[in-house]
Design a protein around this motif. Structure first.
Motif, PDB file in Angstrom:
ATOM      1  N   GLY A 158       0.854  -1.180   0.000  1.00 28.83           N
ATOM      2  CA  GLY A 158       0.000   0.000   0.000  1.00 28.83           C
ATOM      3  C   GLY A 158       0.880   1.217   0.000  1.00 28.83           C
ATOM      4  N   GLU A 159       0.349   2.314  -0.509  1.00 25.33           N
ATOM      5  CA  GLU A 159       1.126   3.538  -0.505  1.00 25.33           C
ATOM      6  C   GLU A 159       1.324   3.990   0.924  1.00 25.33           C
ATOM      7  OE1 GLU A 159       0.444   6.444  -3.689  1.00 25.33           O
ATOM      8  OE2 GLU A 159      -1.553   5.601  -3.749  1.00 25.33           O
TER       9      GLU A 159
ATOM     10  N   ALA B 294      -1.535   4.521   3.506  1.00 24.49           N
ATOM     11  CA  ALA B 294      -2.607   3.568   3.225  1.00 24.49           C
ATOM     12  C   ALA B 294      -3.078   2.898   4.515  1.00 24.49           C
ATOM     13  CB  ALA B 294      -2.127   2.515   2.236  1.00 24.49           C
TER      14      ALA B 294
ATOM     15  N   LYS C 167      -0.784   0.878   6.541  1.00 28.68           N
ATOM     16  CA  LYS C 167       0.008  -0.304   6.911  1.00 28.68           C
ATOM     17  C   LYS C 167       0.611  -0.158   8.303  1.00 28.68           C
ATOM     18  CE  LYS C 167       2.621   0.364   3.791  1.00 28.68           C
ATOM     19  NZ  LYS C 167       3.373   0.966   2.795  1.00 28.68           N
TER      20      LYS C 167
ATOM     21  N   LEU D 266      -3.652  -2.637   0.759  1.00 23.66           N
ATOM     22  CA  LEU D 266      -4.473  -1.616   1.417  1.00 23.66           C
ATOM     23  C   LEU D 266      -4.400  -0.343   0.579  1.00 23.66           C
ATOM     24  CD1 LEU D 266      -3.365  -1.783   5.189  1.00 23.66           C
ATOM     25  CD2 LEU D 266      -5.128  -3.106   4.030  1.00 23.66           C
ATOM     26  N   ARG D 267      -5.492   0.398   0.599  1.00 22.72           N
ATOM     27  CA  ARG D 267      -5.467   1.697  -0.075  1.00 22.72           C
ATOM     28  C   ARG D 267      -6.335   2.677   0.721  1.00 22.72           C
ATOM     29  NH1 ARG D 267      -8.843   1.745  -4.881  1.00 22.72           N
ATOM     30  NH2 ARG D 267      -7.600  -0.020  -5.550  1.00 22.72           N
ATOM     31  N   ASP D 268      -5.774   3.805   1.081  1.00 20.94           N
ATOM     32  CA  ASP D 268      -6.484   4.840   1.843  1.00 20.94           C
ATOM     33  C   ASP D 268      -7.205   4.271   3.055  1.00 20.94           C
ATOM     34  OD1 ASP D 268      -5.655   6.702  -0.018  1.00 20.94           O
ATOM     35  OD2 ASP D 268      -7.413   6.377  -1.283  1.00 20.94           O
TER      36      ASP D 268
ATOM     37  N   MET E 126      -2.574  -0.865  -5.874  1.00 19.82           N
ATOM     38  CA  MET E 126      -2.180   0.010  -4.779  1.00 19.82           C
ATOM     39  C   MET E 126      -2.629   1.442  -4.975  1.00 19.82           C
ATOM     40  SD  MET E 126       1.635  -1.374  -4.185  1.00 19.82           S
ATOM     41  CE  MET E 126       2.217   0.110  -3.393  1.00 19.82           C
TER      42      MET E 126
ATOM     43  N   SER F  48       1.740  11.815   5.840  1.00 19.24           N
ATOM     44  CA  SER F  48       2.472  10.607   5.458  1.00 19.24           C
ATOM     45  C   SER F  48       3.879  11.004   5.014  1.00 19.24           C
ATOM     46  CB  SER F  48       1.753   9.904   4.315  1.00 19.24           C
ATOM     47  OG  SER F  48       1.871  10.684   3.152  1.00 19.24           O
TER      48      SER F  48
ATOM     49  N   ASP G 212       5.858   6.127  -1.052  1.00 20.50           N
ATOM     50  CA  ASP G 212       5.106   5.205  -1.900  1.00 20.50           C
ATOM     51  C   ASP G 212       5.243   5.564  -3.378  1.00 20.50           C
ATOM     52  OD1 ASP G 212       2.786   7.075  -2.654  1.00 20.50           O
ATOM     53  OD2 ASP G 212       3.001   7.263  -0.480  1.00 20.50           O
TER      54      ASP G 212
END
Lengths: 500, 327
Positions: free
Chosen positions: A39-40, A43, A45, A217-219, A240, A402, A432
């Protein structure tokens, strides 16, 4: 007791004031398998990992460990249950020995006395390190190890808990290729012993080399879990970012003109020697090499942060004597430092203050030297939009952003100084893919405007994709200069490992 | 590695001892009295009070904290211990009703008082998360007030013979305060280097997040550190009141600063995670030798303060350079 999954999350949700960090995450981790999490940045993580390791409690949802619903109240508890974690930010106690770091919090005692059994500590650590084929003396002071070795000690520590689940958050960020292979060997062994490995990385090749399963995962939302065999890089990236990402390196050939920066025989005692290179307007010069090759030190010296012992630096053909960062900025140099957290951001300050910090003089009114907040706001807004910083407001504390967005704020800080020469030291580390591509586009743009750019990076694809010319360093010396058209990964690696 | 590097490392490690030796040498040249047995014993006896405090302060500073309350704690412990250790025939006793108590009572009182103040410090630091500087600044002020309140602003004097013995007695020709200091230094050294508690102190000061993640109970350890430091300040109060045959609420003003100075000169870093008990002992000795030597040479007290201040700052500058070089 029988269970299908050693660790499971069901509809886990985590809300921070003003932000939903995670929303409905359901993941299943199997013993004897490597499960990668992609994930970015931003996201979710890291938040998820903190929940799994007991540092955060989920707002909603439940967690099952060996099929039983469990609440981890604090890190100690998850460690005791059998979940250990290698943190993205290394967490050693710097001035203590390797063995004290490994056994921190559970030092072996000479029963029944309260005294620590140093001999057992040493023997156990030695055995642990030997088993992992690491040649490190348990008595070495942590701070004296290279970053890579520290990382390996952290990994050894996680292994020493003999956990059922080992979480690795970007364990390879400072490892060389050879060390990564070593780590993979360790991971495969843990897997064979029936451990569940949760692996987080931004590096695609690693993900495909080691994973059995990949979850995306995303957002803050769960996109899906996939068998690693069914994925490829393009597919994974599109999962992603939620869109196709067709150009990670938007290199545009722009006109390269006069020599802007010339460095001759530059040396700094104990760090590097005899460094010569030049950068022209519109040119991107890539600096490749292994961690510890001396690249960062060269940049620090040019920028006046480190004392030079010999050599000259000239700008536009005139020799300059830069002894402080202040004078470097006056000569219109900018240095985006390697370590964002340590020497970049002011975590407690907001985005706006972080952006204008290097040019704050510019905003002083003639009246009593008070700051012109209106001007600051409008400039910050301009750059925020120009380079697409994702933040709820300019007043948001930068630590809540982030990593990628923090980095963009720092880029904005330097752009506000209107530099002619930009030195970017690992500008995309730990960022990311999406933000990476944006920063690459930004670099290309700056080159097109005639800026001279030095790009220090440990990621070969980035160096190859972005640079017009590549300088390779090894052990404090320049070992090779390669033109863009002749550059290959193998060629760079050959020079990077060429010790004299 | 060149010979020069080794020499530098040697200096970094043992430089502080060399400074002490050099000072003793210089002082003995300038004053013939300096090296006499009486004078040397006098120095170590004087050092032992600040020394006791600096042992605890060392642990606190290694954990990246600070304790400003030691001087006030010393005073409170001194007056309270003294009030339970007054001679039976003394007319102006604080508690005329109670008989002459065995010496163990004031000893325990002094240690208990110190421990209680330390617990408050530790709880404030660990539980509320306010900076140690602020927490102990608060107790520095309040505890001094408590001491004045308890003794009603007056000295608590005329102590039992066995109480006075703690401060004035000798065993095998060595003053008792010195033996107590040596014993506590040894205990603290063992604690710091050979127990889990000691390892945890270094870990908390070196990297509090790492300590927490590794399962170290940071809060409990912090409280223990301040408790121990408080207990030692209490003991220092016992020794000082015994030596002077009086416990006074105004005692020990600015002793905390001397103790911090001794610790700092001894190489304990205020950025946490670095420091030794040997360093604290040598640091205290350096301060003692300096005071004594300058007195013998007839240097004015004003100049002494100026010199002391300069030495503290110099020690830290050297120490920082040493640590920066390693990088």
């Amino acid at each position: 007791m029988s269970y299908d999954y050693v660790l499971e999350t069901r509809d886990v949700k985590k809300v921070f004031p003003g932000v939903v960090a995670l929303d409905g995450i359901s993941l299943k981790f199997r013993s004897g398998a490597v499960h990668s999490l992609m994930g970015e940045n931003g996201a979710g993580k890291s938040t998820l990992m903190k929940i799994l390791s007991g540092m955060y409690k989920p707002t909603e949802g439940e967690m099952l460990y060996k099929g039983v619903e469990t609440v981890f109240e604090e890190p100690v508890e998850s460690i005791r249950l059998g979940i250990s974690m290698i943190h993205q930010e290394l967490s050693p106690v710097p001035h203590r020995s390797v063995m004290e770091n490994v056994w921190l919090g559970r030092e072996p005692l000479i029963k029944p006395t309260p005294f620590v059994d140093h001999k057992k500590m040493y023997d156990d650590t030695k055995k642990l390190l030997d088993d992992l084929e690491l040649s490190i003396d348990p008595r070495t002071i942590m701070a004296e190890l290279t970053v890579a070795k520290m990382q390996m000690v952290e990994i050894a520590k996680a292994v020493s808990y003999n956990s059922e689940v080992v979480i690795m958050d970007e364990p390879t960020s400072s490892l060389t290729k050879k060390e990564v292979e070593h780590l993979f060997k360790i991971i495969r062994r843990l897997k064979d012993q029936g451990k569940a490995i949760i692996y987080i990385s931004h590096k695609m090749d690693e993900i495909f080399a080691i994973s059995d399963e990949v979850s995306v995962l995303r957002d803050g939302k769960f996109v899906g879990s996939y068998d690693a065999k069914d994925l490829n890089t393009d597919k994974l990236i599109s999962l992603m970012v939620g869109r196709e990402l067709n150009d990670l390196f938007p290199k545009v050939q722009c006109p390269i003109t006069d020599v802007k920066l010339k460095v001759e025989n530059l040396s700094s005692a104990g760090a590097f020697e005899n460094v010569c290179f030049e950068v022209r307007k519109g040119e991107i010069v890539g600096f490749a090499g292994l961690v510890g090759a001396g690249r960062t030190e060269v940049m620090e010296t040019i920028f006046g942060m480190r004392k030079k012992s010999a050599g000259t630096v000239s700008i536009d053909g005139k020799t300059v004597d830069i002894k402080t960062p202040e004078s470097a900025i006056k000569h219109r140099l900018a240095l985006l430092t390697e370590d964002r957290r340590q020497s970049g951001i002011f975590p407690m300050l907001d985005v706006k203050d972080n952006m204008v910090m290097a040019v704050i003089d510019k905003y002083r009114n003639s009246f009593m030297k008070l700051l012109n907040h209106k001007q600051i706001r409008s400039d910050c807004n301009e750059y925020k939009n120009k380079i697409n910083v994702k933040t709820p407001s300019l007043e948001q504390k930068i630590m809540n952003l982030s990593g990628g967005n923090q980095q963009k704020v720092l880029v904005a800080r330097w752009l506000l100084t209107d530099p002619e020469i930009l030195i970017l030291d690992e500008p995309t580390r730990g960022i990311d893919v999406g933000a990476k591509a944006e920063i690459h586009a930004l670099i290309t743009n700056l080159a097109a405007k005639g800026k001279a750019i030095i790009l220090v990076s440990s990621e070969l694809p980035e160096i190859l994709g972005m640079s017009d010319k590549i300088v390779v360093m090894c052990e404090g010396k320049i070992t090779g200069m390669i033109d863009r058209k002749d550059a290959t990964q193998e060629g760079i690696m050959k020079y990077a490992t060429m010790s004299s | 590695m060149s010979g020069q590097m080794k020499f530098k490392q040697f200096l970094g490690k043992y430089g502080i001892y060399l400074v002490l030796v050099a000072m003793v040498f210089a002082m003995s040249l300038m004053s013939p009295v300096f090296l006499s047995q009486d004078n040397l014993l006098n120095i170590v006896r004087q050092v032992s009070v600040i020394g006791l405090i600096s042992l605890g302060v060392t642990l606190v500073i290694i954990s990246k904290g600070i304790d400003l309350s030691s001087g006030s704690t010393l005073a409170l412990a001194a007056v309270m211990a003294a009030s339970f250790g007054q001679a039976g025939d003394w007319a102006a006793k604080m508690y005329p009703g109670i008989p002459e108590l065995p010496v163990i009572v004031p000893i325990l009182v002094a240690m208990l008082v110190g421990t209680v103040v330390g617990t408050v410090n530790g709880a404030l630091v660990a539980k509320t998360g306010i900076p140690a500087f602020i927490a102990t600044l608060g107790t520095y002020v309040s505890v001094r007030g408590l001491a004045l309140l308890y003794a009603d602003g007056r000295p608590v004097s005329t102590l039992t013979a066995s109480y006075q013995y703690i401060g004035q007695g000798y065993i095998l020709g060595i003053p008792l305060p010195v033996l107590l200091f040596a014993l506590m230094a040894l205990i603290t050294w063992v604690m710091l280097n050979h127990t889990k508690f000691g390892k945890n102190i270094y870990a908390i000061g070196g990297n509090i997040v790492a300590a927490e993640v590794s399962g170290v109970n940071v809060q409990r350890n912090l409280i223990k550190i301040y408790m121990y430091a408080g207990m030692l300040a209490g003991l220092a109060g016992l020794v000082l009141s015994a030596r002077l045959n009086t416990g006074q609420p105004g005692m020990g003003v600015a002793y905390e600063l001397d103790a911090i100075a001794a610790t700092t000169i001894g190489g304990t870093s205020h950025s946490g995670g670095i420091g030794t008990i040997q360093g604290a002992v040598v640091g205290a000795l350096i301060l003692g030798v300096l005071n004594n030597g300058l007195n013998l040479m007839g240097v004015s007290a004003y100049w002494q303060q100026i010199i002391k201040g300069a030495i503290i700052v110099t020690a830290v500058v050297i120490d920082m350079r040493k640590n920066a070089k390693k990088k």
